[in-house]
Design an enzyme around this catalytic site. Sequence first.
Site, PDB file in Angstrom:
ATOM      1  N   CYS A 111      34.825  67.798  73.781  1.00 56.62           N
ATOM      2  CA  CYS A 111      35.222  68.420  72.782  1.00 56.62           C
ATOM      3  C   CYS A 111      36.659  68.233  72.381  1.00 56.62           C
ATOM      4  CB  CYS A 111      35.224  70.032  73.157  1.00 56.62           C
ATOM      5  SG  CYS A 111      33.609  70.797  73.619  1.00 56.62           S
ATOM      6  N   HIS A 247      40.402  73.839  68.347  1.00 58.68           N
ATOM      7  CA  HIS A 247      38.765  73.572  68.715  1.00 58.68           C
ATOM      8  C   HIS A 247      38.039  74.708  68.742  1.00 58.68           C
ATOM      9  CE1 HIS A 247      35.069  72.498  70.836  1.00 58.68           C
ATOM     10  NE2 HIS A 247      35.200  73.027  71.809  1.00 58.68           N
ATOM     11  N   ASN A 277      30.175  75.931  68.576  1.00 61.11           N
ATOM     12  CA  ASN A 277      31.068  75.024  69.186  1.00 61.11           C
ATOM     13  C   ASN A 277      30.460  73.631  68.840  1.00 61.11           C
ATOM     14  OD1 ASN A 277      32.302  73.094  70.670  1.00 61.11           O
ATOM     15  ND2 ASN A 277      32.209  74.435  72.617  1.00 61.11           N
TER      16      ASN A 277
END
Length: 330
Positions: A111, A247, A277
């Site tokens: 990520c 994020h 996500n």
Amino acid sequence: MAVITGTGSYAPSRVMTNDEFAAYLDTSDIWIRERTGIRERRIAAPEEATSDLAVSAAGKALDAAGLSASEIDGILLATATPDLLFPSTACLVQARLGADNAFAFDLNAVCSGFVYAMSVAKSMIESKAARRLLVIGSEVMSRTLDWSDRGTCILFGDGAGAVVVEASTTAVRGLETFRLRADGRYWEMIHVPAGGSRRSGTEVAPYIRMKGGETFKMAVRSLQESVMEVLSASGISPGEIDLLVPHQANIRIIDALASRLGLPSDKVVVNIEHYGNTSAASVPVALDEAVRAGRVKEGSRILLTAFGAGVTWGSGLLTWEAETQKRSRA
Ligand code: UT7
């Protein structure tokens, strides 16, 4: 000096709602919305792979920058879900774009991958190893999900975001300060146990395993520390940030960070409700949407920050000077 001169993003057309999970799992739309902020996510079509999403996002970034693929010196592609183990997805993208003069490689910090790749791009441009780079975050997370694990399958989605980064002699600040961190002792916190050289996919299912609660706490703490480190290294206060692009893992993580920085919601980019996500794609997709919505002005100071498997985390401060750079090119 390195500056962003164009952004682009792409999301697969299939929208999967929370109710679709509630139809077969012990979960609900309300639980998912309240605990994560997610309403829906995009899922790649069976024939779509990470390189396909990346090519679409990169094409839009090149258009926005006013450049052709052959003017690019290098492609940095952040992904944890490559098309193949090798060659790199970046090479597949290079061929599809016709970026005949570009080197290409993948970078995996899960990520945090896009923030890591931006830091590498800044260094390559400042060291004159390249003049024009495509930096892409692209993921097909849906292929790594155990669809019967309610603790993970509801969280992730597919997408891609891209930026063009150029050397500039007219920009004043550009990509300013980046700080990257990792702590591999916590590798088990979020991992895919098979598919690499440790175990073949036949022994163990190659699906994400995550310790959600521990990850959540560590993400909140690490993001706050990382952002404060970049701000103090840059000599600016949180109040001088025009836009935070975090994020998109959980709305509660983003809210905790924004509140710690004292940032009002109009200075924070949030699109988790539509995408979930998307790992390395999350920051560049959010940045592109902010640019296209007119939330980014010439001179805006933008803070990127991310946390992910590894564990890895990092933040970067940049000033938006795309128009300055494009004028100097003309
Ligand atoms: O991108 C990398 C970074 N990733 C992250 O930052 C993810 C971080 N973690 C999270 O976002 C959250 O921890 C989750 C959304 C995964 C879980 O939320 P939570 O508030 O931390 O819940 P929890 O893990 O503490 O679980 C609370 C309860 C548990 O039930 P019991 O054991 O208390 O009976 C879970 O089984 O919620 C249950 N639960 C669910 N219930 C309904 C977990 N997932 C679900 C679900 N629907 N989808």
